[in-house]
Design an enzyme around this catalytic site. Structure first.
Site, PDB file in Angstrom:
ATOM      1  N   GLU A 420       7.391   0.124  -2.695  1.00  0.00           N
ATOM      2  CA  GLU A 420       6.434   0.050  -1.588  1.00  0.00           C
ATOM      3  C   GLU A 420       7.098   0.567  -0.315  1.00  0.00           C
ATOM      4  O   GLU A 420       8.161   0.095   0.074  1.00  0.00           O
ATOM      5  CB  GLU A 420       5.966  -1.390  -1.375  1.00  0.00           C
ATOM      6  CG  GLU A 420       5.072  -1.595  -0.151  1.00  0.00           C
ATOM      7  CD  GLU A 420       4.863  -3.054   0.180  1.00  0.00           C
ATOM      8  OE1 GLU A 420       4.700  -3.383   1.382  1.00  0.00           O
ATOM      9  OE2 GLU A 420       4.870  -3.892  -0.751  1.00  0.00           O
ATOM     10  N   THR A 447       2.058  -2.875   4.891  1.00  0.00           N
ATOM     11  CA  THR A 447       1.752  -3.056   6.320  1.00  0.00           C
ATOM     12  C   THR A 447       0.465  -2.329   6.683  1.00  0.00           C
ATOM     13  O   THR A 447       0.345  -1.717   7.746  1.00  0.00           O
ATOM     14  CB  THR A 447       2.910  -2.602   7.220  1.00  0.00           C
ATOM     15  OG1 THR A 447       4.152  -2.967   6.626  1.00  0.00           O
ATOM     16  CG2 THR A 447       2.823  -3.296   8.581  1.00  0.00           C
ATOM     17  N   LYS A 507      -0.688 -11.645  -2.321  1.00  0.00           N
ATOM     18  CA  LYS A 507       0.694 -11.660  -1.830  1.00  0.00           C
ATOM     19  C   LYS A 507       0.953 -12.939  -1.032  1.00  0.00           C
ATOM     20  O   LYS A 507       0.207 -13.251  -0.095  1.00  0.00           O
ATOM     21  CB  LYS A 507       0.939 -10.424  -0.968  1.00  0.00           C
ATOM     22  CG  LYS A 507       2.274 -10.392  -0.238  1.00  0.00           C
ATOM     23  CD  LYS A 507       2.371  -9.127   0.595  1.00  0.00           C
ATOM     24  CE  LYS A 507       3.597  -9.122   1.481  1.00  0.00           C
ATOM     25  NZ  LYS A 507       3.697  -7.896   2.298  1.00  0.00           N
TER      26      LYS A 507
END
Length: 587
Positions: A420, A447, A507
């Site tokens: 990621e 993000t 998450k």
């Protein structure tokens, strides 16, 4: 004449690139014709300012004046250019789908025959064509061809970069177009790939360079005694296919194809639409086994709503608009139906069809939202399966510019199959675009704080979306477009809410008190959740998280020590990655 031979020209953007040997040939011809001419470089799309060169009778250095009208070659100034966004989207499709798209439009095949992947599992090739023309050897050609830095192939190499593919036509399938020393420069330029209908030498070294190569075969032969590079960025024939500079070159394990820049958007629209329908058909046949002929191949007719295929599509929320679905008839059949511009021609009859551009048109291709960002169900399933299979994701957040790809490459070398890139990292988009070509790793972007961010991530080549917080609009957009997402959550309520919005993985961020014990309590009460702790997970705790109910874990600081990145200690990062991934496998 010697000064004229050494002349270089800075041509306007979008015009053909002319090599020095072309000027030399023109010089030889025009010097014999006249000693008082003017040099003019021109091409498709316009001409360039006249440059006076002094008369040979009045100079001591024997320079000449000449007028050269260059042949039309390459892209004219007004030619369509494939944007980075469109190039990335073309790269998400298979070569088969792209071939189908061109066939539906009535264009000739674009498969470069004989160009096979050099290495099984090599990265996908996605880039714009830079062409090199080879011609059969002749003594005068070898004598006149510029050597060293002026060679057409080396001039072409310097034009290449991460979004360009070198395309070389060979005079024979077993003739060499190059080997290790020559192609070392392509590795240094980080080219998107090399495609040829000839062969290559020094196979082991070339495979180690890392960029994808498509060729007829490998060979021990030398090339210069058989053929010579004659020009760069001309229209060439490679493997029976016309390749124009700037065309999109897409290559995967089935081969390499050429997508003409002039119709690249239309090809994407049709091919993308076909993949959606084919995915519906395949899923139906997997769930309810039966003869494919009930739905496939698509007939070269309108897809009627009362047909088996029409009813199947309607049951999935996909309904033909006005009784007709553009691009959904069978490319395999060919038949009498072809697509030209905004029209379909069937048996000599012009059947008008609305130009459905999934990005800009208000006329939806389907009654449900089918944006250009939509992924197929099979792609979604593949991403989710890969995440749940490998469980460990390397999350890179750093401010060390120029070291992003090197750091992540070290992590992959150490064993990570999931990575990621965070949007707060300088150069993240270029890194994502380059990693999207690789087949040894699945890559996402983190993000993501808005739908616009999500679109930027997908444009760059991301396969999944990650956010540090729960943003309903992002999750809903991902669900509408069949994209796997992982929103950040902190409480059981947020985790469950993310699940109801459509997030297949939730998450856990930041870390919570109790760590693995907290995850065990929540996962026991809410077993439908797939919790992904991405804070507080390290070598000592990752196994406990997985054994207590976490479906996967993310490693940020434990995977990427900033001092190691600063000092370019890539072996150290690879060793850390190996320790982390080994621990996850043992959980």
């Amino acid at each position: 004449r010697d000064d004229a031979r050494r002349s270089t020209f800075s041509l306007y953007r979008g015009t053909p690139y002319y090599t020095h040997k072309m000027l030399r040939r023109a010089s030889s011809r025009t010097l014999r014709a006249s000693s008082s001419l003017f040099f003019r470089a021109g091409g498709t799309g316009g001409s360039f300012p006249t440059i006076p060169i002094v008369n040979t009778a009045t100079t001591t250095n024997k320079t000449a004046v000449m007028m050269v009208r260059c042949m039309a070659s390459g892209p004219p100034r007004n030619a369509t250019e494939i944007s980075d966004e469109l190039l990335a989207k073309l790269g998400t499709l298979s070569t088969q789908a792209l071939i189908d798209g061109l066939w539906v439009m009535g264009w000739p095949t674009s498969h470069i025959m004989g160009a096979r992947p050099l290495t099984e599992g090599q990265p996908k090739t996605i880039g714009r064509a830079i062409t090199i023309q080879f011609v059969p050897q002749r003594p005068d050609i070898m004598k006149d061809n510029p050597a060293g830095m002026d060679s057409p192939e080396y001039e072409a190499f310097e034009l290449a970069g991460p979004k360009e593919v070198i395309v070389m036509n060979s005079v024979g399938p077993w003739e060499s177009v190059g080997g290790d020393i020559k192609f070392l420069r392509l590795m240094q330029k980080k080219v998107a790939g090399l495609v040829t209908d000839g062969s290559v030498r020094d196979t082991a070294v070339l495979r180690g360079y890392g960029f994808p190569v498509f060729c007829h075969s490998t060979t021990p032969r030398q090339g210069p005694h058989v053929h010579q590079p004659w020009a760069c960025n001309l229209v060439i024939n490679c493997g029976g296919v016309t390749v124009r500079p700037g065309d999109a070159i897409i290559g995967d394990q089935d081969g390499a194809v050429v997508i003409p820049a002039a119709v690249a958007q239309e090809v994407y629209d049709i091919a993308h639409s076909r993949e959606i329908i084919e995915d519906v058909v395949k899923t139906e046949l997997e769930q309810n086994p039966g003869p494919p002929g009930r739905y496939y191949p698509f007939h070269s007719k309108m897809i009627k709503e009362d047909s088996p295929l029409g009813k199947l599509l309607t049951s999935k929320g996909i309904t033909p608009t006005g009784g007709f679905m553009k691009g959904m008839h069978s490319a395999a059949r060919g038949g009498q139906e072809k697509y030209f511009g905004n029209n379909y021609y069937r048996g000599g009859t012009n059947v008008r069809s609305s130009r459905n551009n999934t990005r800009n048109s208000n006329n939806a291709m389907f009654k449900r939202n089918m944006s250009s960002y939509a992924r197929s169900q099979s792609d979604y399933d593949e991403v989710l399966k890969t995440i749940l299979q490998h469980k460990a994701c390397a999350v890179l957040r750093t401010l060390h510019e120029g070291k992003v790809e090197l750091a992540m490459d070290a992590a992959v070398r150490g064993g990570f199959k999931l990575v990621e890139f965070t949007m707060t990292t300088p150069g993240w988009a270029d890194a994502v675009a380059n990693f999207a070509k690789r087949t040894d790793v699945m890559m996402g972007v983190g993000t993501v704080l808005s739908v616009d961010d999500a679109k930027k991530a997908m444009d760059a080549g991301s396969r999944f979306i990650v956010s540090p917080i729960l943003i309903p609009s992002v999750v809903e957009w991902c669900k509408e477009n069949t994209i796997v997402c992982m929103p950040g959550c902190q409480t059981p309520t947020e985790l469950h809410y993310a699940y109801t919005l459509g997030a297949p993985i939730q998450k856990l961020f930041p870390g919570v008190a109790g760590g693995p014990a907290w995850v065990k309590a929540v996962s026991s009460a809410l077993p439908h959740l797939r919790i992904n702790p991405t804070s507080g997970t390290d070598l000592d705790t990752c196994q406990d998280y997985l054994r207590n109910g976490a479906s996967s874990v993310g490693f940020v600081a434990p995977a990427f020590d900033q001092e190691k990145i600063k000092n370019s200690d890539w072996d150290g990062i690879a060793a850390t990655a190996k320790a982390l991934t080994d621990a996850v496998k043992a959980a």
